[in-house]
Design a protein around this motif. Structure first.
Motif, PDB file in Angstrom:
ATOM      1  N   ALA C 179       8.305  67.914 -37.722  1.00  0.00           N
ATOM      2  CA  ALA C 179       7.044  68.657 -37.598  1.00  0.00           C
ATOM      3  C   ALA C 179       5.910  67.706 -37.273  1.00  0.00           C
ATOM      4  CB  ALA C 179       6.771  69.450 -38.867  1.00  0.00           C
ATOM      5  N   ILE C 184       5.481  70.694 -33.783  1.00  0.00           N
ATOM      6  CA  ILE C 184       4.524  71.773 -34.070  1.00  0.00           C
ATOM      7  C   ILE C 184       4.171  72.513 -32.784  1.00  0.00           C
ATOM      8  CG2 ILE C 184       2.129  72.194 -34.748  1.00  0.00           C
ATOM      9  CD1 ILE C 184       2.583  70.145 -36.991  1.00  0.00           C
ATOM     10  N   LEU C 199      11.518  75.346 -38.749  1.00  0.00           N
ATOM     11  CA  LEU C 199      10.912  74.040 -38.474  1.00  0.00           C
ATOM     12  C   LEU C 199      11.046  73.222 -39.745  1.00  0.00           C
ATOM     13  CD1 LEU C 199       9.099  72.078 -36.835  1.00  0.00           C
ATOM     14  CD2 LEU C 199       7.117  73.360 -37.693  1.00  0.00           C
ATOM     15  N   CYS C 200      11.703  72.080 -39.652  1.00  0.00           N
ATOM     16  CA  CYS C 200      11.886  71.273 -40.859  1.00  0.00           C
ATOM     17  C   CYS C 200      11.362  69.865 -40.657  1.00  0.00           C
ATOM     18  CB  CYS C 200      13.354  71.245 -41.278  1.00  0.00           C
ATOM     19  SG  CYS C 200      14.411  70.299 -40.186  1.00  0.00           S
ATOM     20  N   ASP C 201      10.928  69.285 -41.757  1.00  0.00           N
ATOM     21  CA  ASP C 201      10.437  67.912 -41.715  1.00  0.00           C
ATOM     22  C   ASP C 201      10.786  67.232 -43.024  1.00  0.00           C
ATOM     23  OD1 ASP C 201       8.188  66.318 -39.871  1.00  0.00           O
ATOM     24  OD2 ASP C 201       8.406  65.588 -41.925  1.00  0.00           O
ATOM     25  N   GLN C 203       9.243  64.918 -44.517  1.00  0.00           N
ATOM     26  CA  GLN C 203       8.086  64.533 -45.318  1.00  0.00           C
ATOM     27  C   GLN C 203       7.587  65.727 -46.140  1.00  0.00           C
ATOM     28  OE1 GLN C 203       6.091  61.307 -45.124  1.00  0.00           O
ATOM     29  NE2 GLN C 203       8.191  60.736 -44.620  1.00  0.00           N
ATOM     30  N   PRO C 206       3.701  68.293 -43.273  1.00  0.00           N
ATOM     31  CA  PRO C 206       3.981  68.216 -41.842  1.00  0.00           C
ATOM     32  C   PRO C 206       2.894  67.428 -41.114  1.00  0.00           C
ATOM     33  CG  PRO C 206       3.264  70.433 -42.460  1.00  0.00           C
ATOM     34  CD  PRO C 206       3.325  69.634 -43.722  1.00  0.00           C
ATOM     35  N   GLY C 208       3.747  64.424 -39.035  1.00  0.00           N
ATOM     36  CA  GLY C 208       4.365  63.267 -38.398  1.00  0.00           C
ATOM     37  C   GLY C 208       3.350  62.202 -38.041  1.00  0.00           C
ATOM     38  N   VAL C 231      -0.562  74.472 -38.933  1.00  0.00           N
ATOM     39  CA  VAL C 231       0.375  74.684 -40.041  1.00  0.00           C
ATOM     40  C   VAL C 231       0.075  76.019 -40.718  1.00  0.00           C
ATOM     41  CG1 VAL C 231       1.090  73.827 -42.308  1.00  0.00           C
ATOM     42  CG2 VAL C 231       0.848  72.240 -40.389  1.00  0.00           C
ATOM     43  N   THR C 235       2.770  78.970 -41.076  1.00  0.00           N
ATOM     44  CA  THR C 235       3.124  79.461 -42.404  1.00  0.00           C
ATOM     45  C   THR C 235       2.932  80.971 -42.485  1.00  0.00           C
ATOM     46  OG1 THR C 235       2.349  77.346 -43.254  1.00  0.00           O
ATOM     47  CG2 THR C 235       2.716  79.076 -44.870  1.00  0.00           C
ATOM     48  N   LEU C 242       9.105  77.385 -42.377  1.00  0.00           N
ATOM     49  CA  LEU C 242       8.705  75.976 -42.360  1.00  0.00           C
ATOM     50  C   LEU C 242       9.240  75.316 -43.621  1.00  0.00           C
ATOM     51  CD1 LEU C 242       7.106  73.530 -41.346  1.00  0.00           C
ATOM     52  CD2 LEU C 242       5.051  74.514 -42.377  1.00  0.00           C
ATOM     53  N   THR C 244       9.508  71.860 -45.614  1.00  0.00           N
ATOM     54  CA  THR C 244       9.134  70.455 -45.782  1.00  0.00           C
ATOM     55  C   THR C 244      10.078  69.819 -46.801  1.00  0.00           C
ATOM     56  OG1 THR C 244       7.536  71.121 -47.440  1.00  0.00           O
ATOM     57  CG2 THR C 244       6.713  70.790 -45.200  1.00  0.00           C
TER      58      THR C 244
END
Lengths: 87, 184, 1010
Positions: C179, C184, C199-201, C203, C206, C208, C231, C235, C242, C244
């Motif tokens: 993300a 994004i 959408l995955c991240d 951290q 989100p 990056g 974001v 969401t 989403l 995280t």
């Protein structure tokens, strides 16, 4: 996880299937009195291909049918699936 | 002569957020050529599911398409005794197999907004309404158990498992209910 | 060393009003909500975090993300919740967090094993292969354990993991991994289409690279504001998930991506019932990888001291966590990106002692911005060494001549942090795991995605857009999203966002440059170790040594030197190692190639992988309807396939042998009750039922009358016994087939295989009824007397219901199938009632049996009783290489059958060889001696190894009814040896045995037919 197109149910997750080995291996009947070589070929000889491979799958936790799949063993891409007895 | 009350006892009896065990029902595995059986079943006012992975209901009985020649007939336990003679009469002359599996399996109902989430914990199928509309039914897996799944409404599913697998399935569902309760 | 290194600037991830206490190696510190353990330690001036793997050199934090190779710590909540080898940069701080450093003794600051560093010339790469050759036995007992203890990572808890781990399948049209700005932008494009987007991240937040800090403005606003709004939009979108704290760690065939979501590790007190992690198995139609790039360290002597850090990491620590890496820093770079770090740090009040650029003539907006910020830029400059012990104190900078060689003496510049950048390496891990190809891009000196797997697209930095203007990243990401949606059949994309408006970028500076491999050093210098792989303590010299010693393949060089192994899998080291090896081999980098990228991308705990499949849920535990009754009576159970079966029912302190002797005696004398519900049952029904069974089984079923039973044998097509069981003919077109407990699923599968693929024209269907019926075996001379009072509508007399007959009737008023069959050699019945009634009928039979001295018996007594009669158990007395004749059941093979499975193989001469092993009985000369099952059998006594062995014992028990031991065995040409003496070597000498018929009790079957 492979998504396998069952010719009856459509694309379904690999977890519902069991593998059945190489397809189109002809089983000689006892009445045909197969030679040892013919019987040996049926029992033990398999192609172990790199590339396109026709193989049997069974939708064991689905419609329970055996069917055939053409899969590229290098990429796992499934080119087509068809019912047992079809080519 | 000793006679028992003969009440059916289920292998698991429990419920939690999102699911509950259902009372025992009458279940039959019918194996028949669907084309040959369609007319006679209809004439006998019995259901036959023609569409792949869809259920059909007629009167007290529902038929679940499980395979190209395999139907699971599901009805009330009270109607159990009358089905076999009705079927035998209807399918006289049509090659078929009818096997009573009422005690082989039992049913769980999953309902409410958490139902698909509970299913996704163990079942790899996509429950989007486009791929699994109301009426969708199939054999599939729930974790390491084989189950029959039937979507009876948008947020209501019936899940059948063989009796010795039920404590495993309901145990997993109980874990899932904990997660739903925790709001995850 | 210590002190407050928190800046008022930056700190975008922090909530400064929420202080947290935490502990590191027993000392208490303060951090802030939003910190990682790494940022909190740095904020406290703590740079010494661990000791290195092999040389025990002091190490600090090199990177700000999961690629950091050094800062591995153990996080301990309690004795059971102690997790080693976590990366301090990935550990989110919570109040009360307790962390320990690893691989040091007695303490981190004073570690005795640092002597390894001084001995390093004796322990180069592969030293353990060369040094510890002799004595050979000592490798396992002495050398390997010591080496492993010294070269250590953390220690896992030995207690059971008390946490919950969840798992979940996910489905979406588009999965986007990462993300950052690219991910994004792709998600915004796809979200507008209504498609299901995940959408995955990895951290907690989100964003990056946007979180690291950029000068760019997006859509007319600050990048940070654009990020926040984007974001929020994602969401709020119902079709977007989403995730995280979620690492995509494995890319499996057909776009199944495995994600590990961390749910509660960041919480001070995880709520009860909340899982620690969730394993997602996402089946995505299309995948976009936006996994970014990883900054490369520079390879020069002393590059591993605490305080030496990647330049981008220092900027992350400032802009995300408000942490200053030092008070006086030197920046050493070959890439423009580090200039932004120097500019940001200077603005935060850090003194930039030098900005050294290896390039002779760097130019562009970055250089101008640095100069106008008053930063002195030294061009054509390299590093030749560092000073300092537990923290860097100075760096030696030297000029490079026009050939790129070191010219002139080193200028030692004092500093407390050295920030380096060799440019960025695209994160192509997932692309490669998906079996995508890689292409060497000469312009950016990077391997970038080439041909990708179907449905997989890489965008942004992981696709080679290193330092590119953001607008190019956005163009690529939105185009990829649109393409992916079209692949899903979504052509109408009215909500697609416009690059020209929403994603318009201004004040952006593209960045370029880079360096791969070791930095040039003065000729003949002995300046110390230049590390390539920090985690495995692999230096440039080690790689050169490996090539000198003859290793040519990069895969071999990796394994010999261990570069790129362990928890970080070479995220910062692989490309430098490759460049050094390539140079030494005199070949181009793309010719040498990369090592294979394997999952997991980041370490995943076993708990997370196991998910729910632990303890009671490891696998289904199958229990019969009568299980609870047996458990209440203290039965001891054994697993048989997935079932729990009662093995014996001990009474009053009996051991197994006493219980089994009593149970056997009761069956022979009066009557026994046995739960046979687990036997597999298959209903074979249809007009061709008999024909099908004739083809499947060896027997002739045409002659089986309705209401009669027969012992059936199933072979595989290789002619060997596969399963057996009693088959009853229920009607003209219906058979009730029983199988072994363990064989039930595979026998049904084999039958279906032949029916569907060999004989699809047969009108017959197979239905498993294993669980439909509870099966209650009543065996013994009193069986009829016990049952008769409970049975209606069925005649149990010997005349009406002889051995191997079946009938229907009511038992306790419940409709039942009653089989007159026996696996004990006694008069016996197997009552089948619908399973829901099983427990109740069982209790009624048990009550009726009390007047007759009935007892319950388990599988162990069943085994003894059947062995006394010589009844085989498939899988115990047969082993997959036995024909019906070998097993002594050739009488069951139908004569003149045109076809059955295995028939052709049985014609083979080898399968008719009279020397084949055949089932026989063995009686020991010493009647008290019970042979061990599996014992080998010799024809001649007193042999020394190698012995000539002619068979083995398959079943062996003490028979209380016979007052002696009995055994079944398979012996070469066994039936021709009846009466012969054979010898069974045992651990305590040789046992002498006599070969007999395999039937020890009631050979005429009079009891059976009573």
């Amino acid at each position: 996880m492979l998504i396998i197109p069952c010719p009856y149910c459509g694309p379904r997750p690999e977890l519902e299937f069991s593998y059945g080995g190489q397809a189109h291996v002809t089983r000689p009947t006892a009445a045909s009195n197969p030679s040892p070589a013919e019987w040996n070929a049926f029992q033990y000889e398999r192609a172990n291909l790199k590339g396109l491979h026709a193989e049997r799958w069974r939708h064991i936790h689905g419609c329970a049918r055996f069917f055939n799949v053409v899969r590229d063993t290098t990429t796992d891409e499934i080119l087509r699936s068809y019912r047992s007895g079809e080519k | 002569m000793l006679k028992l009350k003969a009440a059916r006892t289920l292998p698991a009896r429990a419920s939690a957020l999102g699911w509950r065990m259902l009372d025992p029902r009458s279940c039959w595995s019918l194996r028949v050529d669907l084309v040959a059986a369609a007319g006679p079943m209809s004439a006998a006012d019995l259901p036959l599911a023609i569409d792949v992975c869809r259920a059909a209901t007629r009167g007290d009985w529902s038929a679940l398409w499980l395979g190209p020649d395999e139907q699971l007939l599901v009805g009330l336990d009270s109607a159990h005794a009358q089905l076999a003679p009705r079927l035998a009469a209807a399918l006289d002359g049509v090659a078929h197999s009818i096997v009573d599996v009422s005690h082989r399996q039992a049913a769980i109902e999953l309902s409410g907004p958490g139902a698909t989430r509970l299913l996704a914990m163990g079942c790899p199928l996509d429950f989007d309404l486009r791929s699994a509309p109301v009426g969708f039914c199939t054999r599939t897996v729930y974790a390491k158990a084989e189950v029959v799944l039937w979507r009876q409404d948008t947020q209501r599913f019936q899940l059948q498992a063989w009796r010795s697998f039920l404590p495993y399935v309901t145990g997993l569902l109980a874990l899932g209910s904990q997660e739903l309760t925790a709001g995850i | 060393m210590s002190g407050d290194c928190r800046s008022a600037r930056g700190g975008g991830d922090l909530q400064r009003s929420q202080p947290l206490r935490f502990e590191f190696d027993g000392r208490s510190y303060q951090g802030l909500q939003g910190d990682t353990l790494a940022s909190a330690l740095l904020a406290n001036g703590v740079h010494l975090i661990g000791r290195s793997f092999k040389y025990h050199r002091p190490r600090g934090i090199m990177a700000a993300g999961p690629e950091d190779p050094n800062a591995l710590v153990t996080i301990r909540r309690d004795a059971a919740r102690s997790t080693p080898n976590l990366n301090a940069t990935q550990v989110e701080l919570y109040d009360g967090l307790v962390a320990y450093s690893q691989n040091r003794w007695p303490s981190l600051r004073f570690d005795t094993a640092r002597i390894n560093d001084l001995l390093s010339r004796f322990i180069p790469s592969g030293f353990y292969y060369k040094t510890f050759m002799w004595p050979r036995k000592a490798w396992h007992s002495l050398y390997e354990p010591r080496i492993r203890a010294a070269a250590g990572l953390g220690v896992a808890s030995t207690e059971a993991d008390p946490d919950l781990y969840a798992q979940c399948y996910g489905h979406c049209e588009l999965l986007i991994v990462g993300a950052g700005p690219a991910g994004i932008a792709a998600a915004l494009t796809a979200a507008a289409s209504g498609a299901r987007v995940m959408l995955c991240d990895e951290q907690a937040l989100p964003g990056g690279s946007l979180r690291t800090g950029t000068s760019a403005r997006i859509g007319g606003q600050d990048a940070a504001d654009w990020l926040r709004e984007s974001v929020q939009k994602l969401t709020a979108a119902p079709n977007v998930t989403l995730l995280t704290r979620t690492t995509a760690f494995g890319y499996l065939p057909h776009n199944m991506v495995a994600l590990s979501e961390r749910l509660s590790d960041h919480l001070a007190t995880p709520p009860p019932g909340k899982p620690r992690e969730r394993l997602w198995q996402v089946c995505a139609r299309q995948v976009i990888l936006a996994t970014g790039a990883i900054e490369r360290p520079l390879v020069f002597p002393g590059n591993d001291r605490p305080g030496v850090m990647l330049a981008g990491a220092a900027r992350s620590f400032l802009n995300r966590y408000g942490v200053l890496p030092g008070a006086r820093v030197v920046v050493l770079t070959a890439h423009d990106d580090a200039y932004q770090t120097a500019i940001d740090l200077k603005a935060a009040g850090v003194q930039i002692a030098a900005l050294a650029d290896m390039r002779t003539d760097p130019a562009g907006p970055h250089v101008e911005a640095a100069r106008s910020a008053g930063i002195a830029v030294r061009t054509g400059t390299t590093a030749v060494g560092t000073r300092g012990n537990l923290r860097v104190t100075a760096v030696g900078l030297a000029g490079l001549d026009s050939n790129g060689a070191v010219a002139g003496a080193a200028d030692w510049v004092k500093c407390d942090a050295l920030l380096m950048s060799g440019g960025y390496t695209p994160s192509v891990h997932l692309h490669s795991q998906a079996r995508g190809k890689l292409r060497w891009d000469e312009a950016t000196h990077a391997f970038v995605p080439g041909a990708a797997a179907a449905g997989c697209r890489s965008v942004g930095a992981c696709n080679g857009l290193i330092g590119a203007e953001l607008v190019r990243v956005f163009e690529q990401a939105t185009a990829a999203a649109a393409d992916a949606l079209r692949e899903c059949g979504i052509h109408d994309q009215p909500g697609a966002i416009a690059i020209s408006k929403e994603l318009a970028v201004s004040e952006d500076r593209g960045a370029s440059g880079g360096w791969i491999g070791a930095l040039p050093q003065p000729a003949g210098a002995k300046a110390g170790k230049a590390f390539v792989d920090w985690q495995n303590d692999v230096t440039a010299a080690d790689l050169k040594l490996a090539v000198r010693e003859g290793f040519r393949s990069i895969e071999h060089i990796k394994r010999y030197t261990t570069t790129g192994m362990a928890t970080d899998q070479g995220k910062t080291s692989n490309l430098n190692a490759l460049a050094i090896a390539a140079q030494q081999l005199g070949r181009a980098i793309p010719e040498v190639g990369l090592t294979t990228f394997r999952l997991p991308y980041l370490p995943v705990g076993f708990g997370g992988l196991a998910g729910y499949a632990r303890g009671d849920f490891f696998a289904p535990v199958r229990k019969t309807p009568m299980y609870d009754w047996a458990a209440d009576r203290g039965a001891v159970f054994e697993p048989v396939a997935m079932w729990q079966r009662a093995r014996y029912f001990p009474e009053r302190g009996e051991d197994m042998h006493q219980a089994v002797a009593r149970e056997c005696a009761a069956v022979r004398r009066s009557c026994g009750l046995f739960d046979a519900s687990t036997l597999g049952k298959i209903e074979v029904a249809g007009p061709d039922a008999i024909e099908f069974m004739n083809r499947m089984y060896v027997n002739n079923w045409s002659s089986l009358a309705v209401g009669r039973c027969r012992y059936g044998i199933l072979l595989r097509d290789d002619g060997f016994v596969y399963d057996d069981g009693v088959v009853a003919r229920l009607s003209d077109d219906r058979l009730h087939v029983t199988t072994t407990t363990g064989g039930a699923p595979r026998v049904l599968g084999m039958m279906e295989d032949y029916l569907q693929t060999e004989w699809p024209h047969l009108k017959v269907w197979l239905t498993s009824t294993t669980e439909q019926w509870a099966v209650i075996a009543v065996q013994g001379p009193q069986a009829r007397a016990v049952l008769e009072p409970l049975v209606e509508q069925a005649d149990l007399s010997a005349a009406a219901l002889p051995h191997m007959a079946m009938t229907r009737g009511l038992v306790c008023g419940v409709p039942a199938m009653i089989f007159r069959v026996s696996f004990t050699g006694e008069l016996g019945y197997e009552i089948n009632v619908p399973a829901d009634y099983g427990a109740e009928v069982w209790r009624a039979i048990w009550a009726s049996g009390q007047a007759h001295g009935m007892c319950t018996y388990g599988t162990e007594a069943m085994h003894v009783l059947r062995a006394e009669k010589g009844y085989i158990i498939v899988g115990q007395d047969t082993d997959g290489t036995m024909t019906p004749d070998d097993a002594g059941v050739s009488w069951a093979v139908g004569k003149n059958k045109p076809e059955f499975v295995g028939m052709v193989s049985l014609r083979k001469p080898a399968l008719q060889d009279p020397r084949r092993k055949q089932l026989v009985g063995l009686l020991t000369v010493d009647p008290a001696h019970v042979l061990e099952e599996g014992s080998q059998i010799a024809a001649e006594p007193g042999q020394r190894p190698p012995m000539r062995l002619i068979g083995h014992v398959t079943s062996s028990y003490y028979s209380s009814v016979l007052g002696r031991s009995i055994a079944l065995a398979v012996v070469s040409a066994g039936r021709s040896r009846l009466g012969q003496t054979l010898y069974v070597p045992t651990a305590h000498g040789e046992s002498t045995v006599t070969v007999t018929q395999p039937v020890f009790y009631d050979p005429k079957g009079e009891r059976l037919n009573a």
